[in-house]
Design an enzyme around this catalytic site. Structure first.
Site, mmCIF file in Angstrom:
data_model
loop_
_atom_site.group_PDB
_atom_site.id
_atom_site.type_symbol
_atom_site.label_atom_id
_atom_site.label_comp_id
_atom_site.label_asym_id
_atom_site.label_seq_id
_atom_site.Cartn_x
_atom_site.Cartn_y
_atom_site.Cartn_z
ATOM 1 N N GLU A 155 1.102 4.523 7.368
ATOM 2 C CA GLU A 155 0.085 4.038 6.446
ATOM 3 C C GLU A 155 -0.452 5.166 5.559
ATOM 4 O OE1 GLU A 155 0.168 1.031 6.317
ATOM 5 O OE2 GLU A 155 -0.487 -0.081 8.070
ATOM 6 N N ASN A 165 0.823 -1.213 0.000
ATOM 7 C CA ASN A 165 0.000 0.000 0.000
ATOM 8 C C ASN A 165 0.860 1.268 0.000
ATOM 9 O OD1 ASN A 165 1.084 -0.108 2.510
ATOM 10 N ND2 ASN A 165 -0.842 -0.035 3.642
#
Ligand code: F6R
Length: 250
Positions: free
Chosen positions: A150, A143
């Site tokens: 994140e 990702n």
């Protein structure tokens, strides 16, 4: 690479072996220049071969690692240091035990300590007191995460606790032999990454081809945290031919 990126060096290696040797040599170069360097090294599958070469070379050439300090990049919250899936366990297994690193030179997060947040300020202070990180080695999440930064997280953070992204949680099972519950991570932030003197990102294999392409070709933003490395003055992206497969101008 888009025009604004004059900083990051991209190197493509024919094999993971060549990538690993080159990366291990970069670490040795940093230690040779500064024997008391502070290193921050990722866990996960990507750097395993690099660490194997590093250990072999350090032993073969009797390179002195006794003054090198290691700081943790990240850890799974709630996971014991004795769990083979923990970052702690990984670093001891692949580096600290074979290199005989003194416990006083190792500064890692502990996933079980409570309150977990307390370690963030301690780690940031530890790094500051040692004069900063000389070399950071990171892997690349599917990702686009680096450490546990994140997609969409705040770029101004140093060490922090974060809820792990769905893709990270899905991918995490490969590290654990049991069904250890995972939800959060503790990680150095993008600020800590950008403040490190030198950052190397490594990515191997076809599974990383799409995110390698996005890291290099998409605009710099926290939607793909790894793109932030393109702002760093001394950053390198080392990928093998399979991970480079989707790049436009190879
Ligand atoms: C691990 C870490 C993670 C991994 C990334 C890639 O300390 O910080 O960001 O580097 O998830 O993992 P692998 O290398 O297993 O594909």
């Amino acid at each position: 690479m888009p025009k604004e990126d004059c900083h990051m060096e991209l190197k493509i290696f024919n094999t993971p072996e060549l990538l690993a040797k080159h990366t291990a040599n970069k670490i040795i170069e940093a230690i040779t220049q500064k024997p008391n360097a502070v290193l921050c090294l990722a866990t996960g599958h990507s750097p395993v071969l690099t660490y194997r070469h590093l250990v072999e070379e350090v032993k073969r050439s009797a390179i002195d690692f006794s003054s090198v300090h290691f700081v943790g990049l990240d850890e799974w919250v709630g996971v014991k240091t004795t769990n083979p899936g923990s970052c702690h366990y990984f670093l001891h297994q692949h580096l600290f035990t074979p290199l005989k690193i003194k416990p006083s030179n190792i500064h890692l997060f502990n996933g079980l300590e409570k309150p977990i947040e307390k370690q963030c300020a301690v780690m940031t202070e530890t790094i500051k007191n040692m004069g900063g990180i000389d070399l950071m080695l990171v892997g690349l999440g599917k990702n686009g995460h680096i450490g546990f930064n994140e997609p969409g997280c705040d770029e101004n953070l140093s060490a922090h606790v974060i809820s792990l992204d769905k893709i990270t949680l899905q991918g995490s099972r490969k590290y654990f032999h049991d069904d250890t519950p995972l939800e959060k991570g503790i990680t150095l932030g993008i600020q800590s990454v950008l403040e490190s003197n030198q950052v190397i990102l490594v990515a191997n294999g076809v599974k990383k081809a799409e995110i390698v392409k996005q890291t290099i070709e998409q605009p710099i933003s926290m939607n793909i945290p790894a793109t932030m490395l393109r702002k760093h003055k001394q950053s390198h992206m080392f990928v093998d031919a399979k991970a480079a497969k989707k790049l436009e101008n190879q």
